[in-house]
Design a protein around this motif. Sequence first.
Motif, PDB file in Angstrom:
ATOM      1  N   ASN A 126      62.705 107.311  87.298  1.00 51.55           N
ATOM      2  CA  ASN A 126      61.375 106.941  87.604  1.00 51.55           C
ATOM      3  C   ASN A 126      61.192 108.439  88.049  1.00 51.55           C
ATOM      4  OD1 ASN A 126      61.673 104.329  87.763  1.00 51.55           O
ATOM      5  ND2 ASN A 126      62.698 104.717  90.171  1.00 51.55           N
ATOM      6  N   PHE A 127      59.007 107.964  87.186  1.00 50.34           N
ATOM      7  CA  PHE A 127      58.624 109.331  87.931  1.00 50.34           C
ATOM      8  C   PHE A 127      58.695 109.792  89.310  1.00 50.34           C
ATOM      9  CE2 PHE A 127      56.531 108.464  83.637  1.00 50.34           C
ATOM     10  CZ  PHE A 127      56.729 109.241  83.233  1.00 50.34           C
ATOM     11  N   THR A 128      58.822 111.138  89.787  1.00 54.01           N
ATOM     12  CA  THR A 128      58.185 111.611  91.098  1.00 54.01           C
ATOM     13  C   THR A 128      56.718 111.383  91.461  1.00 54.01           C
ATOM     14  OG1 THR A 128      58.067 114.000  90.498  1.00 54.01           O
ATOM     15  CG2 THR A 128      60.294 113.356  90.583  1.00 54.01           C
ATOM     16  N   GLU A 129      56.525 111.346  92.883  1.00 53.97           N
ATOM     17  CA  GLU A 129      55.524 111.709  93.292  1.00 53.97           C
ATOM     18  C   GLU A 129      54.411 112.090  92.650  1.00 53.97           C
ATOM     19  OE1 GLU A 129      55.502 111.531  97.879  1.00 53.97           O
ATOM     20  OE2 GLU A 129      56.435 108.983  97.726  1.00 53.97           O
ATOM     21  N   GLU A 130      55.155 113.559  93.010  1.00 55.61           N
ATOM     22  CA  GLU A 130      54.814 114.892  92.294  1.00 55.61           C
ATOM     23  C   GLU A 130      54.142 114.924  90.895  1.00 55.61           C
ATOM     24  OE1 GLU A 130      57.513 115.042  93.419  1.00 55.61           O
ATOM     25  OE2 GLU A 130      56.990 115.401  95.722  1.00 55.61           O
ATOM     26  N   GLU A 131      54.088 113.926  90.071  1.00 58.28           N
ATOM     27  CA  GLU A 131      54.247 113.680  89.049  1.00 58.28           C
ATOM     28  C   GLU A 131      53.048 113.689  88.054  1.00 58.28           C
ATOM     29  OE1 GLU A 131      57.934 113.837  85.968  1.00 58.28           O
ATOM     30  OE2 GLU A 131      58.255 112.932  87.534  1.00 58.28           O
ATOM     31  N   VAL A 132      52.390 114.217  87.159  1.00 55.44           N
ATOM     32  CA  VAL A 132      51.473 112.981  86.528  1.00 55.44           C
ATOM     33  C   VAL A 132      51.761 112.091  86.124  1.00 55.44           C
ATOM     34  CG1 VAL A 132      49.249 114.081  85.308  1.00 55.44           C
ATOM     35  CG2 VAL A 132      50.321 116.063  86.359  1.00 55.44           C
ATOM     36  N   SER A 133      50.732 111.022  86.951  1.00 54.16           N
ATOM     37  CA  SER A 133      50.769 109.489  86.402  1.00 54.16           C
ATOM     38  C   SER A 133      49.355 109.239  85.492  1.00 54.16           C
ATOM     39  CB  SER A 133      50.539 108.959  88.233  1.00 54.16           C
ATOM     40  OG  SER A 133      49.370 109.562  88.461  1.00 54.16           O
ATOM     41  N   ASP A 134      48.731 110.587  84.973  1.00 55.85           N
ATOM     42  CA  ASP A 134      47.189 110.109  84.178  1.00 55.85           C
ATOM     43  C   ASP A 134      47.503 109.799  82.623  1.00 55.85           C
ATOM     44  OD1 ASP A 134      45.962 110.399  86.784  1.00 55.85           O
ATOM     45  OD2 ASP A 134      44.911 111.610  85.397  1.00 55.85           O
ATOM     46  N   ARG A 135      47.255 109.158  82.195  1.00 54.13           N
ATOM     47  CA  ARG A 135      47.628 108.916  80.276  1.00 54.13           C
ATOM     48  C   ARG A 135      46.424 108.599  79.809  1.00 54.13           C
ATOM     49  NH1 ARG A 135      51.057 110.577  82.057  1.00 54.13           N
ATOM     50  NH2 ARG A 135      53.290 109.470  82.364  1.00 54.13           N
ATOM     51  N   VAL A 136      46.008 109.758  78.668  1.00 52.34           N
ATOM     52  CA  VAL A 136      44.584 109.970  77.779  1.00 52.34           C
ATOM     53  C   VAL A 136      44.796 108.402  76.829  1.00 52.34           C
ATOM     54  CG1 VAL A 136      46.145 111.067  76.385  1.00 52.34           C
ATOM     55  CG2 VAL A 136      43.633 111.210  76.626  1.00 52.34           C
ATOM     56  N   ALA A 137      43.361 107.926  77.040  1.00 45.82           N
ATOM     57  CA  ALA A 137      42.982 106.741  76.195  1.00 45.82           C
ATOM     58  C   ALA A 137      41.790 108.001  75.036  1.00 45.82           C
ATOM     59  CB  ALA A 137      42.068 106.425  77.258  1.00 45.82           C
ATOM     60  N   LEU A 138      41.755 108.514  73.908  1.00 46.63           N
ATOM     61  CA  LEU A 138      41.173 108.923  73.014  1.00 46.63           C
ATOM     62  C   LEU A 138      40.568 108.135  72.278  1.00 46.63           C
ATOM     63  CD1 LEU A 138      40.457 112.006  72.954  1.00 46.63           C
ATOM     64  CD2 LEU A 138      41.843 111.681  70.184  1.00 46.63           C
ATOM     65  N   HIS A 139      39.223 107.800  71.527  1.00 45.38           N
ATOM     66  CA  HIS A 139      38.222 107.697  70.996  1.00 45.38           C
ATOM     67  C   HIS A 139      37.157 108.480  69.888  1.00 45.38           C
ATOM     68  CE1 HIS A 139      33.930 104.730  69.665  1.00 45.38           C
ATOM     69  NE2 HIS A 139      35.564 104.825  68.970  1.00 45.38           N
ATOM     70  N   VAL A 140      37.597 108.276  68.874  1.00 48.59           N
ATOM     71  CA  VAL A 140      36.572 109.035  67.654  1.00 48.59           C
ATOM     72  C   VAL A 140      36.184 108.478  67.201  1.00 48.59           C
ATOM     73  CG1 VAL A 140      37.239 110.327  66.241  1.00 48.59           C
ATOM     74  CG2 VAL A 140      39.283 110.213  67.686  1.00 48.59           C
ATOM     75  N   CYS A 141      34.915 108.488  66.485  1.00 52.10           N
ATOM     76  CA  CYS A 141      33.759 108.120  66.395  1.00 52.10           C
ATOM     77  C   CYS A 141      34.507 108.254  64.769  1.00 52.10           C
ATOM     78  CB  CYS A 141      32.256 108.353  66.455  1.00 52.10           C
ATOM     79  SG  CYS A 141      31.212 107.608  65.191  1.00 52.10           S
ATOM     80  N   SER A 142      34.381 107.221  63.295  1.00 54.41           N
ATOM     81  CA  SER A 142      34.987 107.971  62.363  1.00 54.41           C
ATOM     82  C   SER A 142      33.811 108.091  61.277  1.00 54.41           C
ATOM     83  CB  SER A 142      35.416 106.380  61.109  1.00 54.41           C
ATOM     84  OG  SER A 142      34.122 104.924  61.527  1.00 54.41           O
ATOM     85  N   ALA A 143      31.939 108.167  61.442  1.00 53.61           N
ATOM     86  CA  ALA A 143      31.201 108.257  61.251  1.00 53.61           C
ATOM     87  C   ALA A 143      30.263 109.867  61.751  1.00 53.61           C
ATOM     88  CB  ALA A 143      29.842 106.931  61.795  1.00 53.61           C
ATOM     89  N   THR A 144      30.691 109.639  63.304  1.00 55.39           N
ATOM     90  CA  THR A 144      30.094 110.938  63.660  1.00 55.39           C
ATOM     91  C   THR A 144      30.815 112.567  64.138  1.00 55.39           C
ATOM     92  OG1 THR A 144      29.929 110.267  65.868  1.00 55.39           O
ATOM     93  CG2 THR A 144      28.048 109.584  64.562  1.00 55.39           C
ATOM     94  N   LYS A 145      32.924 111.708  64.066  1.00 56.51           N
ATOM     95  CA  LYS A 145      33.692 112.684  64.616  1.00 56.51           C
ATOM     96  C   LYS A 145      33.967 112.755  65.467  1.00 56.51           C
ATOM     97  CE  LYS A 145      34.615 114.137  59.467  1.00 56.51           C
ATOM     98  NZ  LYS A 145      35.235 114.990  59.174  1.00 56.51           N
ATOM     99  N   LYS A 146      32.619 112.335  66.463  1.00 56.90           N
ATOM    100  CA  LYS A 146      32.413 112.669  68.043  1.00 56.90           C
ATOM    101  C   LYS A 146      33.913 112.314  68.560  1.00 56.90           C
ATOM    102  CE  LYS A 146      30.102 112.424  71.830  1.00 56.90           C
ATOM    103  NZ  LYS A 146      28.758 111.790  72.223  1.00 56.90           N
ATOM    104  N   ILE A 147      34.320 112.600  70.025  1.00 57.87           N
ATOM    105  CA  ILE A 147      35.592 112.418  70.297  1.00 57.87           C
ATOM    106  C   ILE A 147      35.186 112.060  72.092  1.00 57.87           C
ATOM    107  CG2 ILE A 147      37.685 113.373  71.655  1.00 57.87           C
ATOM    108  CD1 ILE A 147      38.437 114.989  68.803  1.00 57.87           C
ATOM    109  N   LEU A 148      35.765 110.553  72.523  1.00 57.01           N
ATOM    110  CA  LEU A 148      35.761 111.131  73.817  1.00 57.01           C
ATOM    111  C   LEU A 148      36.788 110.900  74.510  1.00 57.01           C
ATOM    112  CD1 LEU A 148      33.783 109.941  75.969  1.00 57.01           C
ATOM    113  CD2 LEU A 148      34.023 107.505  75.163  1.00 57.01           C
TER     114      LEU A 148
END
Length: 428
Positions: A126-148
């Motif tokens: 199991n992860f410890t309490e001190e560890e990072v629990s955030d996970r990333v969700a990345l969106h790339v626009c195929s037209a503008t190539k803008k990243i969110l």
Amino acid sequence: MGRSYFVEEALGQYLSDFSTKPKACVTGLLIGQCSPQRDYVILAIRTPPREEQNESNKNYHPKLADIDEEWVTGHASQLSRMLPGGLLVLGVFIVTAPELAKDIQNALRKLVFSVEKSIIKKRLWNFTEEEVSDRVALHVCSATKKILCRTYDMQDPKSSAKPADWKYQSGLSAFWLSLECTINVNIHIPLSATSVNYELEKNTRNGLTRWAKQIEEGVFLINGQAKDDDTELLEGQKKSSRGNIQHSIQPFDVKVLTQLSQSSGHRSTATVQVCSGFINLKGAVKCRAYIHNNKPKVKDAIQALKRDIINTLSDRCAILFEDLLINEAPDKKNSEREYHVLPHRVFVSIAGSNVMLCDYKFGDETAGEIQERFFEMLDQVVHGEAIQINKMLKAVISLYIISYWICYCFLMDCVIYQHFSYLELCSR
């Protein structure tokens, strides 16, 4: 302030290549490492297309509603086996046309939680309490190539999206540090006869869970020395004339010491269990972990190696049971000893990095089959000379099932008496 993701520069081109088909909707996974200060993304891997998509219509472009959550999470579960210690599935990405941007965040949120859930249910730690629990969700626009880029807290199912920085960097993992160890395994697992349904895999997992706790509590010597958890891994390393630490290409050699028995003042509790068989996991396993070179702590490096030790043994058992389920006859006679060979561990290098990914092969699998699986799972061509196969010791599985033997088990010491059958799982 949101988290910062430092990303291998080559990933920018990889994601941009999907933008050549503006109507496409491409999903994939982000691989890397977490640290308290920043996260590192060294790989982006597209979800493999289904066979029917390749065969029926090569010009097929899935829509947002066509995203197969089960298919994506299945890929994540398999890919997590290919990650050595220190590497994780950090999140997901989706490349879509701009008209789908309105609904994309809901799809991303659902997907990132599903992926994490599918991976953690197979872990023995199991992860410890001190560890990072955030996970990333990345969106790339195929037209503008803008990243969110946004993150979600996996500890909070109701967490809202938080903005995060996405920064490209060249040669991000070219000088990461590696740790290696070879650990001898001798695990005894009784098979209960009281259960109506005999479940070999479940019993094995229970036994491995007890063993994993011993590994977690073990003492790890780095290059023969015991170091304080909060010291820097590179402390004491030679520095160049410019004041920079000279990174050695040699991995840190780690020795693992586990407690054999409790102190004399500690009282153990014994139980008597009626058993129908016995498993013995025995052999030597070679393990490997990687850690970033930005002032890494000893405790983080050791933790990464501990998890590789636990993961590689449990993964090999799971792969073997999956193979038996597919290829073996369902009916087995009592008092019959079976012998099986565990899969070898193979490593493959990543271009521009000293980090290697791994996979497992059975003895009858060819190099071509391994290359094909790497291509399917990693979406990149792997040449034969880039594959390293660890030499192994005797790698045999034997399972012996008999009826109603009594096993005396001292729970605190994990000492098993009445060795009436065994299952050997030993390989590197």
